[in-house]
Design a protein around this motif. Structure first.
Motif, PDB file in Angstrom:
ATOM      1  N   THR A  45       0.830  -1.203   0.000  1.00 35.95           N
ATOM      2  CA  THR A  45       0.000   0.000   0.000  1.00 35.95           C
ATOM      3  C   THR A  45       0.868   1.258   0.000  1.00 35.95           C
ATOM      4  N   SER A  46       2.089   1.150   0.490  1.00 38.32           N
ATOM      5  CA  SER A  46       3.064   2.239   0.388  1.00 38.32           C
ATOM      6  C   SER A  46       4.452   1.630   0.496  1.00 38.32           C
ATOM      7  N   ILE A  87       3.413  -0.388  -5.684  1.00 36.75           N
ATOM      8  CA  ILE A  87       2.091  -0.237  -5.054  1.00 36.75           C
ATOM      9  C   ILE A  87       1.064  -1.098  -5.797  1.00 36.75           C
TER      10      ILE A  87
END
Length: 186
Positions: free
Chosen positions: A128-129, A146
């Motif tokens: 997600t990051s 990502i």
């Protein structure tokens, strides 16, 4: 309607002293209605209530925060006789919000400038990051990582240890520091 205070509770008395009978703007050491005052919008019918956060100084000069809630008090015929102003102390909440913001800013600086790869992932193992250092270490930009499955980026020999530590993290257990070999673009 003239901004005179009819009654205060103990909390307000402890903060400002007894200000009953005074004008509300006097607690700001002002001689006229404060320019930001929006209570007039209650009296002229533009708003049925007002809620906002207010930062002030107490009688000792300490910074305090309130949530200010203004509601009209009406006669039977609907005309407004006064307003009920509730000051809910929120200083501890605001201090926590400010501390959290500072912590997030420190984390973001660390995240952006770290030489190591730092990442977050969803419970299903999707990135997600990921920190910008990933480009230097793998050849792929953070944006390319990502949305990808974490298992596909880890060397096959390291997948079992990665999954074990990821499961611990999902169950809020700590794991010792560990290293993983990631796939690199040639």
């Amino acid at each position: 309607r003239d901004h005179r205070i009819f009654w205060t509770n103990k909390v307000i008395k402890d903060i400002y002293g007894d200000i009953t009978g005074k004008f509300c703007y006097e607690r700001f050491q002002r001689t006229h209605v404060c320019p930001w005052c929006n209570v007039k919008e209650i009296y002229n019918g533009k708003k049925s209530n007002i809620v906002y956060e207010l930062k002030e100084k107490d009688a000792k000069g300490n910074t305090i925060w309130f949530e200010h809630i203004v509601t009209p008090i009406k006669y039977k015929d609907g005309d407004i006789m006064a307003t009920l102003d509730l000051f809910v102390p929120i200083t501890k909440r605001k201090e926590a919000e400010i501390a959290l913001k500072k912590s997030e800013e420190r984390y973001q600086r660390y995240f952006k400038n770290a030489n190591d790869i730092i990442f977050t992932m969803s419970p299903t193992g999707i990135y997600t990051s990921i920190s910008p250092a990933v480009k230097k270490l793998t050849g792929w930009s953070a944006e390319e990582w990502i949305g990808k499955d974490v298992k596909l980026s880890i060397h096959p020999d390291d997948v079992p240890i990665a999954l074990e530590n990821f499961k611990k993290a999902l169950h809020e257990q700590t794991s010792p520091p560990f290293e993983l070999s990631l796939i690199h673009i040639s």
